[in-house]
Design a protein around this motif. Structure first.
Motif, short mmCIF file in Angstrom:
data_model
loop_
_atom_site.label_atom_id
_atom_site.label_comp_id
_atom_site.label_asym_id
_atom_site.label_seq_id
_atom_site.Cartn_x
_atom_site.Cartn_y
_atom_site.Cartn_z
N ASP A 227 0.76 -1.37 0.05
CA ASP A 227 0.06 0.13 -0.02
C ASP A 227 0.81 1.35 -0.05
OD1 ASP A 227 -2.15 -1.64 0.05
OD2 ASP A 227 -2.67 -1.29 2.04
N MET A 228 2.04 1.26 0.37
CA MET A 228 2.79 2.38 0.50
C MET A 228 3.59 2.68 -0.81
SD MET A 228 4.96 1.35 4.10
CE MET A 228 4.25 1.40 5.56
N GLN A 229 3.20 1.86 -1.65
CA GLN A 229 4.03 2.26 -2.87
C GLN A 229 2.94 3.08 -4.00
OE1 GLN A 229 6.96 0.77 -3.32
NE2 GLN A 229 6.13 0.06 -1.08
N ASP A 230 1.65 3.57 -3.32
CA ASP A 230 0.71 4.09 -4.16
C ASP A 230 1.35 5.53 -4.69
OD1 ASP A 230 -1.92 4.48 -5.27
OD2 ASP A 230 -2.33 5.94 -3.37
N ASN A 242 12.04 1.70 -7.80
CA ASN A 242 11.51 1.74 -6.45
C ASN A 242 11.75 0.57 -5.65
OD1 ASN A 242 10.20 4.36 -6.61
ND2 ASN A 242 8.60 3.61 -7.98
N ASP A 243 12.20 0.26 -4.61
CA ASP A 243 12.67 -0.73 -3.75
C ASP A 243 11.49 -0.81 -2.58
OD1 ASP A 243 13.82 -2.84 -2.55
OD2 ASP A 243 15.58 -1.91 -2.13
N PRO A 244 10.75 -1.82 -2.69
CA PRO A 244 9.69 -1.95 -1.59
C PRO A 244 10.38 -2.97 -0.41
CG PRO A 244 8.96 -3.32 -3.12
CD PRO A 244 10.24 -2.58 -3.76
N ASP A 245 11.75 -3.26 -0.62
CA ASP A 245 12.52 -3.96 0.36
C ASP A 245 12.48 -5.55 -0.02
OD1 ASP A 245 14.27 -4.35 2.38
OD2 ASP A 245 12.69 -4.20 4.10
N MET A 246 13.40 -6.16 0.75
CA MET A 246 13.63 -7.55 0.24
C MET A 246 12.56 -8.29 0.46
SD MET A 246 17.66 -7.19 2.01
CE MET A 246 16.85 -6.73 3.44
N LYS A 308 -2.95 -0.50 -9.84
CA LYS A 308 -4.34 -0.98 -9.50
C LYS A 308 -5.43 -0.48 -10.07
CE LYS A 308 -4.65 -0.76 -5.01
NZ LYS A 308 -5.02 -0.18 -3.39
N TYR A 309 -6.35 -1.48 -10.81
CA TYR A 309 -7.08 -0.93 -11.66
C TYR A 309 -8.54 -0.82 -10.96
CZ TYR A 309 -10.54 -1.58 -15.43
OH TYR A 309 -11.82 -1.67 -16.07
N SER A 310 -8.76 -1.84 -9.98
CA SER A 310 -9.90 -1.91 -9.28
C SER A 310 -9.69 -2.60 -7.85
CB SER A 310 -11.15 -2.50 -10.02
OG SER A 310 -10.87 -3.93 -10.33
N ALA A 311 -10.55 -2.36 -6.94
CA ALA A 311 -10.61 -2.93 -5.65
C ALA A 311 -12.03 -2.86 -5.03
CB ALA A 311 -9.73 -2.13 -4.58
N GLU A 312 -12.31 -3.92 -4.54
CA GLU A 312 -13.77 -4.15 -3.91
C GLU A 312 -13.76 -5.47 -3.12
OE1 GLU A 312 -18.41 -4.36 -5.34
OE2 GLU A 312 -16.69 -4.48 -6.88
N ASP A 313 -14.04 -5.20 -1.75
CA ASP A 313 -14.33 -6.11 -0.92
C ASP A 313 -13.04 -7.21 -0.74
OD1 ASP A 313 -16.72 -5.45 -0.35
OD2 ASP A 313 -17.61 -6.67 -2.11
N GLY A 314 -11.84 -6.49 -0.67
CA GLY A 314 -10.59 -7.06 -0.41
C GLY A 314 -9.91 -7.80 -1.71
N LEU A 315 -10.61 -7.73 -2.91
CA LEU A 315 -10.38 -7.94 -4.32
C LEU A 315 -9.81 -7.04 -5.03
CD1 LEU A 315 -9.76 -10.67 -6.01
CD2 LEU A 315 -12.19 -10.07 -6.89
#
Length: 403
Positions: A227-230, A242-246, A308-315
């Motif tokens: 989520d921090m990559q947004d 960008n490096d989101p860590d190992m 991220k194209y879409s997000a709904e109910d955790g999907l």
């Protein structure tokens, strides 16, 4: 004194030479292994040799992994002239011999230092010794430097990392510079011409969705890091990532969580630095880390991160443009429930919000290949239907069948 045009030109030329990073490195995200996530300060030359051996024997080298990176706590003391030495108890053969061993396996060697007086583990940092340390690394044959940000009170990140970049360049041996100041100073805004990758967050932790509180700092689970990559994807590309860590694959999460973790790092065009014990991998861990179809998504020469194209109910549904008009698509089930997927391709016009890419499912038919199993390939003329288990992914490659 009169201005001398030749002297001025010489000074300008020197300034340009000393003010660049090594080009043509890390044109795709670096792949390798780092000691920290599994071993922390409990390292020695046998751990490194065993990791190099296992990277070859497990098939990881053949899959594209090439860097063996030793993190914090390898340091001994500086000698009388200020040059850093390896810890003689843990590295009795010396660092040059260890680097040579890694190179003999057809791999590259990475080392760790810190922009402050001391490293995060309390060992000698490089502050004020940047040029000495760069010369030492070049003499040893180092190919990669992870440069941390502990104990840096009173200095500015951009200046500190520029100094080390210049020191490495002057030492003359091409080195990938990994900037590790945890995203505190927004390196994506200034580091493109300094380093080849930069951390975007604090440290990762081997859990699906958690915060590990260490008092004055925290480490983060896979979903928190994701989520921090947004908003950061527009800053990345060939030679500057960008490096989101190992990765934490093989360090205690479930197989489905490991698979989802690895998939999303590939979708992000993230550096793929394994952080597990390569000597004691399960068959499932090896299968995940060496999935060549998924690695090809990460290493795609276009170098564009997924969005991220879409997000709904955790999907969530993520799209990643690929070379030659292909696309990677991943459905990520963040939730604790099974999700039914029903995706009619022709009902979706996917437009990349940061780059000039879009799908045309009305006029182009794509072959659909599942990247995690060998099910019969389908195409986008048919609605995609699937059940997706909790904490898992469905990842696909779309290829224009009319090409």
């Amino acid at each position: 004194m009169k201005n001398n045009p030749l002297l001025i030109l010489l000074l300008l030329t020197c300034s340009i030479v000393y003010s660049q990073k090594f080009e043509n490195l890390a044109q795709t995200p670096p792949m390798g292994w780092n000691t920290w996530n599994k071993f922390a300060c409990n390292i020695n030359e046998e751990v490194i040799k065993s990791a190099a051996d296992a990277m070859v024997s497990s098939g990881m080298k053949d899959a594209g992994y090439e860097y063996i990176v030793i993190d914090d706590c390898w340091h001994g003391e500086r000698d009388a002239k200020g040059f850093i030495q390896a810890n003689k108890e843990h590295f009795p053969s010396g660092m040059k011999a260890l680097v040579d061993y890694v190179h003999s396996k057809g791999l590259k060697f990475g080392i760790y230092s810190d922009a402050g007086d001391k490293t995060c583990g309390g060992k000698p940092g490089s502050r004020g010794r940047e040029y000495q340390d760069a010369l030492t690394y070049a003499e040893w044959g180092v190919d990669y430097l992870k440069y941390d940000w502990c104990n840096t009170d009173g200095i500015k990140a951009e200046g500190a990392y520029t100094t080390m970049r210049n020191a490495l360049y002057e030492a003359g041996r091409p080195v990938v510079l990994s900037i590790c100041e945890w995203g505190d100073n927004k390196p994506w805004e200034w580091a493109r011409d300094i380093g080849h990758l930069w951390r975007t967050t604090g440290d990762i932790y081997h859990c699906w969705d958690c915060e590990e509180d260490h008092g004055d700092w925290s480490s983060w689970g896979v979903l928190r890091i994701l989520d921090m990559q947004d908003g950061l994807r527009k800053y990345a590309g060939p030679g500057h990532w960008n490096d989101p860590d190992m990765m934490e694959v093989g360090n205690g999460m479930s197989v489905s969580e490991d698979r989802a973790h690895f998939t999303m790092w590939c979708m992000l065009a993230a550096p793929l630095m394994a952080g597990n014990d390569l000597d004691k991998m399960s068959a499932e861990t090896i299968e995940i880390l060496t999935n060549k179809e998924m690695i090809a998504i990460d290493q795609d020469p276009l170098g564009v991160q997924a969005f991220k194209y879409s997000a709904e109910d955790g999907l969530e549904t993520w799209f990643k443009p690929l070379e030659n008009g292909d696309w990677a698509v991943t459905f990520l089930n963040r939730s604790d429930d099974v999700h039914d997927i029903e995706f009619n391709w022709k009902e979706h016009l996917v437009i990349d919000p940061d780059f000039d890419y879009k799908t045309d499912f009305e006029n182009i038919t794509y072959k659909v290949k599942n990247l995690w199993d060998d099910k019969k390939e389908k195409n986008t003329d048919k609605t995609l239907k699937n059940k997706l288990n909790p904490h898992d992914v469905l990842s696909l490659r779309l290829t224009n069948i009319n090409k």
